[in-house]
Design a protein around this motif. Sequence first.
Motif, PDB file in Angstrom:
ATOM      1  N   ARG A 130     105.766  78.722 -27.010  1.00  0.00           N
ATOM      2  CA  ARG A 130     105.631  79.634 -25.866  1.00  0.00           C
ATOM      3  C   ARG A 130     104.609  80.730 -26.167  1.00  0.00           C
ATOM      4  NH1 ARG A 130     110.403  81.070 -25.798  1.00  0.00           N
ATOM      5  NH2 ARG A 130     111.195  79.425 -24.436  1.00  0.00           N
ATOM      6  N   GLN A 131     104.664  81.263 -27.406  1.00  0.00           N
ATOM      7  CA  GLN A 131     103.700  82.297 -27.780  1.00  0.00           C
ATOM      8  C   GLN A 131     102.285  81.742 -27.825  1.00  0.00           C
ATOM      9  OE1 GLN A 131     104.373  85.620 -28.270  1.00  0.00           O
ATOM     10  NE2 GLN A 131     102.137  85.749 -28.280  1.00  0.00           N
ATOM     11  N   ALA A 132     102.139  80.511 -28.345  1.00  0.00           N
ATOM     12  CA  ALA A 132     100.808  79.890 -28.381  1.00  0.00           C
ATOM     13  C   ALA A 132     100.291  79.657 -26.969  1.00  0.00           C
ATOM     14  CB  ALA A 132     100.869  78.562 -29.144  1.00  0.00           C
ATOM     15  N   LEU A 133     101.204  79.234 -26.056  1.00  0.00           N
ATOM     16  CA  LEU A 133     100.805  79.023 -24.667  1.00  0.00           C
ATOM     17  C   LEU A 133     100.390  80.342 -24.019  1.00  0.00           C
ATOM     18  CD1 LEU A 133     100.515  77.164 -22.224  1.00  0.00           C
ATOM     19  CD2 LEU A 133     102.940  77.546 -21.740  1.00  0.00           C
ATOM     20  N   GLU A 134     101.140  81.407 -24.275  1.00  0.00           N
ATOM     21  CA  GLU A 134     100.790  82.718 -23.717  1.00  0.00           C
ATOM     22  C   GLU A 134      99.446  83.192 -24.250  1.00  0.00           C
ATOM     23  OE1 GLU A 134     104.029  85.262 -24.634  1.00  0.00           O
ATOM     24  OE2 GLU A 134     105.370  84.413 -23.106  1.00  0.00           O
ATOM     25  N   ASP A 135      99.199  82.975 -25.558  1.00  0.00           N
ATOM     26  CA  ASP A 135      97.909  83.366 -26.138  1.00  0.00           C
ATOM     27  C   ASP A 135      96.776  82.569 -25.499  1.00  0.00           C
ATOM     28  OD1 ASP A 135      99.258  85.100 -27.767  1.00  0.00           O
ATOM     29  OD2 ASP A 135      99.231  83.798 -29.531  1.00  0.00           O
ATOM     30  N   SER A 136      97.001  81.250 -25.314  1.00  0.00           N
ATOM     31  CA  SER A 136      95.976  80.414 -24.711  1.00  0.00           C
ATOM     32  C   SER A 136      95.705  80.842 -23.273  1.00  0.00           C
ATOM     33  CB  SER A 136      96.418  78.947 -24.748  1.00  0.00           C
ATOM     34  OG  SER A 136      95.493  78.120 -24.093  1.00  0.00           O
ATOM     35  N   GLU A 137      96.771  81.129 -22.517  1.00  0.00           N
ATOM     36  CA  GLU A 137      96.597  81.575 -21.135  1.00  0.00           C
ATOM     37  C   GLU A 137      95.877  82.919 -21.083  1.00  0.00           C
ATOM     38  OE1 GLU A 137     100.508  81.581 -19.563  1.00  0.00           O
ATOM     39  OE2 GLU A 137     100.465  79.458 -18.978  1.00  0.00           O
ATOM     40  N   SER A 138      96.159  83.793 -22.055  1.00  0.00           N
ATOM     41  CA  SER A 138      95.488  85.091 -22.086  1.00  0.00           C
ATOM     42  C   SER A 138      93.994  84.927 -22.315  1.00  0.00           C
ATOM     43  CB  SER A 138      96.100  85.964 -23.189  1.00  0.00           C
ATOM     44  OG  SER A 138      95.416  87.196 -23.294  1.00  0.00           O
TER      45      SER A 138
END
Length: 336
Positions: free
Chosen positions: A99-107
């Motif tokens: 989830r954190q990796a996805l949030e970083d990628s989306e950011s």
Amino acid sequence: GTAVTLRRFGELRRAGATLGVALVLAGLWVGILLYVADLVVMNTRPEANALAQALAAAAPLGAAASWYVLFTSVALVLAGLVATVLRMVRQTMELDRQRQALEDSESVLRSVFENVPVGLLIKDENHVVERPNRTYTDWYGFDAETMVGRRSDQIEDFQGPDEAAFMNEQESHVLTTGNRLSRQVERTFADGERRILDITKFPIHDPAGNIIKVGSVSVDLTEQVRAQRKLAESEARFRDFAEVASDWLWEMDADLRFSYFSRRTSDVTGLDPSIHLGMRRTDATAEDTSQAKWRRHQEDLENRRPFRDFEYQFKDGRGNPRSARISGKPLFTEDG
């Protein structure tokens, strides 16, 4: 529970819970077997038969064994529960990491989307704006709230009905065929200046491959187009000047073959210059090109050196001998 476990074995294996569930089931089955055995011993009459007498005689030993079996059952159940909980904890930690990796990628994607120096716009299948980027809104002087949820023709002072209808037609074509469409248009920006844009519309797909939206990329070509126009105007002025200032103007390509003759060439020489296009200078003279002057001239050309007042003989359109004095200078691209 065992039947459900067998039916859902594939899902349990993918979830990594096979070991924990197997231990819990094993413990429960051991407990069930112990319970059944105790019932058999309690309900058997010693006088009934030899087997019953043997069971009654072994009852004290059976009672002790029952405690060991019960302990084993409980231990298996607890081990299974612990294994399942640990697996759930690991899965939770992995989900948090993903989830954190996805949030970083989306950011990162959001930052790129908002700050690229081109206009980006996303619309749904009904031509309703879902998301413009910051460059797009800055160009036209709108905020995102003004555009989102509206079609282009519903945004005040943005596009006229004809322009919006043409754009909707293009977007419908993209949604239907999946092909990209590009065109070059002039638009008025918020500062009142007319800008030249290259707009490309492209399909956006869902995970199943269905086209669900239309994306638009607008690139500002104003400076590039203006530079090209100025270059064309400069070349035209130069050619006009050359037509007046010299008998004729010629050009060679990188292979030292004639690629251009000015209009006055035929007036001066009486020859159709088109017959010499693609030829080298040595092909357009009746002189012996093995002479020293021709060797020096050829070296100048091959080494891309400027030259002045090179004289040679040729025959005009009537077959009469003529003399020419020519000068030339190489032209280089930016990379040499």
